[in-house]
Design a protein around this motif. Structure first.
Motif, mmCIF file in Angstrom:
data_model
loop_
_atom_site.group_PDB
_atom_site.id
_atom_site.type_symbol
_atom_site.label_atom_id
_atom_site.label_comp_id
_atom_site.label_asym_id
_atom_site.label_seq_id
_atom_site.Cartn_x
_atom_site.Cartn_y
_atom_site.Cartn_z
ATOM 1 N N ALA A 155 0.838 -1.198 0.000
ATOM 2 C CA ALA A 155 0.000 0.000 0.000
ATOM 3 C C ALA A 155 0.873 1.248 0.000
ATOM 4 N N LEU A 156 0.395 2.290 -0.656
ATOM 5 C CA LEU A 156 1.096 3.570 -0.644
ATOM 6 C C LEU A 156 0.932 4.226 0.722
ATOM 7 N N PRO A 157 1.897 5.033 1.153
ATOM 8 C CA PRO A 157 1.786 5.704 2.457
ATOM 9 C C PRO A 157 0.522 6.556 2.600
ATOM 10 N N THR A 158 -0.001 7.066 1.476
ATOM 11 C CA THR A 158 -1.220 7.888 1.517
ATOM 12 C C THR A 158 -2.460 7.057 1.818
ATOM 13 N N GLY A 159 -2.353 5.726 1.653
ATOM 14 C CA GLY A 159 -3.514 4.862 1.830
ATOM 15 C C GLY A 159 -4.411 4.825 0.612
ATOM 16 N N ALA A 160 -4.002 5.500 -0.471
ATOM 17 C CA ALA A 160 -4.821 5.573 -1.687
ATOM 18 C C ALA A 160 -4.373 4.516 -2.686
ATOM 19 N N GLY A 161 -4.581 3.255 -2.361
ATOM 20 C CA GLY A 161 -4.271 2.176 -3.287
ATOM 21 C C GLY A 161 -2.891 1.580 -3.072
ATOM 22 N N ASN A 162 -2.544 0.675 -3.998
ATOM 23 C CA ASN A 162 -1.289 -0.073 -3.922
ATOM 24 C C ASN A 162 -0.414 0.218 -5.129
ATOM 25 N N ARG A 163 0.867 -0.070 -4.988
ATOM 26 C CA ARG A 163 1.809 0.049 -6.096
ATOM 27 C C ARG A 163 1.512 -1.040 -7.139
ATOM 28 N N LEU A 164 1.730 -0.726 -8.418
ATOM 29 C CA LEU A 164 1.656 -1.716 -9.485
ATOM 30 C C LEU A 164 3.061 -2.261 -9.690
ATOM 31 N N LEU A 165 3.248 -3.578 -9.533
ATOM 32 C CA LEU A 165 4.562 -4.190 -9.648
ATOM 33 C C LEU A 165 4.823 -4.668 -11.075
ATOM 34 N N ILE A 166 6.022 -4.392 -11.564
ATOM 35 C CA ILE A 166 6.435 -4.792 -12.912
ATOM 36 C C ILE A 166 6.906 -6.246 -12.862
ATOM 37 N N TRP A 178 8.110 -0.496 -9.413
ATOM 38 C CA TRP A 178 6.701 -0.230 -9.140
ATOM 39 C C TRP A 178 6.280 1.092 -9.765
ATOM 40 N N LEU A 179 4.972 1.210 -9.996
ATOM 41 C CA LEU A 179 4.391 2.421 -10.582
ATOM 42 C C LEU A 179 3.203 2.881 -9.751
ATOM 43 N N ALA A 180 2.999 4.185 -9.746
ATOM 44 C CA ALA A 180 1.831 4.818 -9.133
ATOM 45 C C ALA A 180 1.611 6.128 -9.886
ATOM 46 N N LEU A 181 0.573 6.846 -9.549
ATOM 47 C CA LEU A 181 0.310 8.150 -10.146
ATOM 48 C C LEU A 181 0.662 9.223 -9.130
ATOM 49 N N LEU A 182 1.462 10.209 -9.523
ATOM 50 C CA LEU A 182 1.868 11.312 -8.659
ATOM 51 C C LEU A 182 1.023 12.523 -9.027
ATOM 52 N N ASP A 183 0.340 13.078 -8.039
ATOM 53 C CA ASP A 183 -0.614 14.167 -8.277
ATOM 54 C C ASP A 183 -0.049 15.505 -7.833
ATOM 55 N N HIS A 184 -0.214 16.526 -8.686
ATOM 56 C CA HIS A 184 0.162 17.899 -8.352
ATOM 57 C C HIS A 184 -1.022 18.795 -8.667
ATOM 58 N N GLY A 185 -1.139 19.900 -7.960
ATOM 59 C CA GLY A 185 -2.242 20.821 -8.171
ATOM 60 C C GLY A 185 -3.481 20.326 -7.465
ATOM 61 N N SER A 186 -4.624 20.757 -7.947
ATOM 62 C CA SER A 186 -5.883 20.376 -7.310
ATOM 63 C C SER A 186 -6.922 20.033 -8.370
ATOM 64 N N ALA A 187 -7.434 18.806 -8.279
ATOM 65 C CA ALA A 187 -8.471 18.359 -9.218
ATOM 66 C C ALA A 187 -9.310 17.279 -8.552
ATOM 67 N N GLN A 188 -10.550 17.184 -8.958
ATOM 68 C CA GLN A 188 -11.408 16.079 -8.532
ATOM 69 C C GLN A 188 -11.362 15.039 -9.649
ATOM 70 N N TYR A 189 -10.760 13.881 -9.336
ATOM 71 C CA TYR A 189 -10.590 12.802 -10.306
ATOM 72 C C TYR A 189 -11.743 11.823 -10.211
#
Length: 124
Positions: free
Chosen positions: A31-42, A99-110
Protein backbone atom coordinates in the motif's frame (compact mmCIF):
# COMPACT_ATOMS: atom_id res chain seq x y z
CA UNK A 1 -8.90 2.45 -7.93
CA UNK A 2 -12.45 1.35 -7.46
CA UNK A 3 -15.15 3.47 -9.11
CA UNK A 4 -15.67 6.79 -7.36
CA UNK A 5 -14.18 10.27 -7.05
CA UNK A 6 -11.27 11.69 -5.09
CA UNK A 7 -9.33 14.93 -4.71
CA UNK A 8 -5.76 13.85 -3.88
CA UNK A 9 -3.53 16.21 -1.93
CA UNK A 10 -0.88 18.08 -3.92
CA UNK A 11 2.28 15.95 -4.05
CA UNK A 12 0.56 12.71 -3.04
CA UNK A 13 0.55 9.38 -4.88
CA UNK A 14 -2.49 7.43 -6.01
CA UNK A 15 -2.18 3.68 -6.48
CA UNK A 16 -4.41 0.91 -7.67
CA UNK A 17 -6.91 -1.49 -6.10
CA UNK A 18 -8.07 -3.64 -9.00
CA UNK A 19 -7.39 -4.54 -12.62
CA UNK A 20 -9.74 -3.83 -15.51
CA UNK A 21 -7.74 -6.28 -17.64
CA UNK A 22 -4.88 -8.40 -16.31
CA UNK A 23 -2.33 -10.33 -18.36
CA UNK A 24 1.41 -10.93 -18.11
CA UNK A 25 1.95 -11.38 -14.39
CA UNK A 26 1.31 -7.86 -13.11
CA UNK A 27 0.39 -7.69 -9.43
CA UNK A 28 -0.31 -5.18 -6.72
CA UNK A 29 2.46 -4.45 -4.23
CA UNK A 30 2.43 -2.76 -0.87
CA UNK A 31 0.00 0.00 0.00
CA UNK A 32 1.10 3.57 -0.64
CA UNK A 33 1.79 5.70 2.46
CA UNK A 34 -1.22 7.89 1.52
CA UNK A 35 -3.51 4.86 1.83
CA UNK A 36 -4.82 5.57 -1.69
CA UNK A 37 -4.27 2.18 -3.29
CA UNK A 38 -1.29 -0.07 -3.92
CA UNK A 39 1.81 0.05 -6.10
CA UNK A 40 1.66 -1.72 -9.49
CA UNK A 41 4.56 -4.19 -9.65
CA UNK A 42 6.44 -4.79 -12.91
CA UNK A 43 6.65 -8.56 -13.63
CA UNK A 44 9.66 -8.70 -16.02
CA UNK A 45 12.62 -6.58 -17.09
CA UNK A 46 12.02 -4.97 -20.48
CA UNK A 47 10.56 -2.04 -22.38
CA UNK A 48 6.99 -1.03 -21.56
CA UNK A 49 4.47 1.22 -23.26
CA UNK A 50 2.84 3.22 -20.46
CA UNK A 51 -0.34 5.26 -20.84
CA UNK A 52 -2.00 7.29 -18.14
CA UNK A 53 -5.50 8.66 -18.56
CA UNK A 54 -6.83 11.23 -16.11
CA UNK A 55 -10.56 11.92 -15.95
CA UNK A 56 -11.28 15.06 -13.96
CA UNK A 57 -14.67 16.47 -13.05
CA UNK A 58 -13.19 19.85 -12.10
CA UNK A 59 -9.70 21.30 -11.73
CA UNK A 60 -7.90 24.46 -10.70
CA UNK A 61 -4.95 23.18 -12.75
CA UNK A 62 -3.30 19.81 -12.22
CA UNK A 63 -0.52 17.47 -13.28
CA UNK A 64 -0.60 13.68 -13.10
CA UNK A 65 2.67 11.79 -13.55
CA UNK A 66 3.46 8.11 -14.03
CA UNK A 67 5.87 7.67 -11.17
CA UNK A 68 7.86 5.02 -9.35
CA UNK A 69 11.48 5.40 -8.44
CA UNK A 70 11.55 8.18 -11.07
CA UNK A 71 8.97 10.23 -12.98
CA UNK A 72 8.42 8.62 -16.40
CA UNK A 73 5.75 10.77 -18.07
CA UNK A 74 3.24 13.42 -17.11
CA UNK A 75 0.11 15.13 -18.31
CA UNK A 76 -0.95 18.66 -17.47
CA UNK A 77 -4.57 19.75 -17.27
CA UNK A 78 -5.75 23.35 -17.21
CA UNK A 79 -8.37 24.79 -14.91
CA UNK A 80 -11.86 23.57 -15.75
CA UNK A 81 -15.31 23.41 -14.19
CA UNK A 82 -16.45 20.58 -16.47
CA UNK A 83 -15.36 17.00 -17.14
CA UNK A 84 -12.07 16.61 -19.05
CA UNK A 85 -9.85 13.65 -20.07
CA UNK A 86 -6.10 14.02 -20.49
CA UNK A 87 -3.65 11.36 -21.68
CA UNK A 88 0.13 10.88 -21.41
CA UNK A 89 2.17 8.00 -22.77
CA UNK A 90 5.80 6.95 -22.85
CA UNK A 91 8.08 4.01 -23.52
CA UNK A 92 10.20 3.14 -20.49
CA UNK A 93 12.85 0.56 -19.62
CA UNK A 94 11.70 -1.08 -16.38
CA UNK A 95 13.13 -3.85 -14.23
CA UNK A 96 11.35 -6.76 -12.60
CA UNK A 97 10.12 -5.56 -9.21
CA UNK A 98 9.96 -1.86 -10.14
CA UNK A 99 6.70 -0.23 -9.14
CA UNK A 100 4.39 2.42 -10.58
CA UNK A 101 1.83 4.82 -9.13
CA UNK A 102 0.31 8.15 -10.15
CA UNK A 103 1.87 11.31 -8.66
CA UNK A 104 -0.61 14.17 -8.28
CA UNK A 105 0.16 17.90 -8.35
CA UNK A 106 -2.24 20.82 -8.17
CA UNK A 107 -5.88 20.38 -7.31
CA UNK A 108 -8.47 18.36 -9.22
CA UNK A 109 -11.41 16.08 -8.53
CA UNK A 110 -10.59 12.80 -10.31
CA UNK A 111 -13.07 10.18 -11.40
CA UNK A 112 -11.84 6.58 -10.92
CA UNK A 113 -13.00 3.30 -12.41
CA UNK A 114 -12.77 1.41 -15.70
CA UNK A 115 -12.21 3.81 -18.64
CA UNK A 116 -11.76 6.77 -16.27
CA UNK A 117 -8.48 7.61 -14.46
CA UNK A 118 -6.26 4.59 -15.12
CA UNK A 119 -2.82 3.34 -16.08
CA UNK A 120 -2.09 0.88 -18.89
CA UNK A 121 1.25 -0.93 -19.05
CA UNK A 122 2.15 -3.16 -22.01
CA UNK A 123 5.46 -4.99 -22.37
CA UNK A 124 6.89 -4.50 -25.84
Amino acid sequence: MAAGTSTPADGSRTGFSDFHLLQGGFSLGSALPTGAGNRLLIPETGFYLLQSTASTLSSSGHETAIDGTTELASLVGSASTSAVRDIACAVAALNEGDWLALLDHGSAQYEFGAAETELSAIML
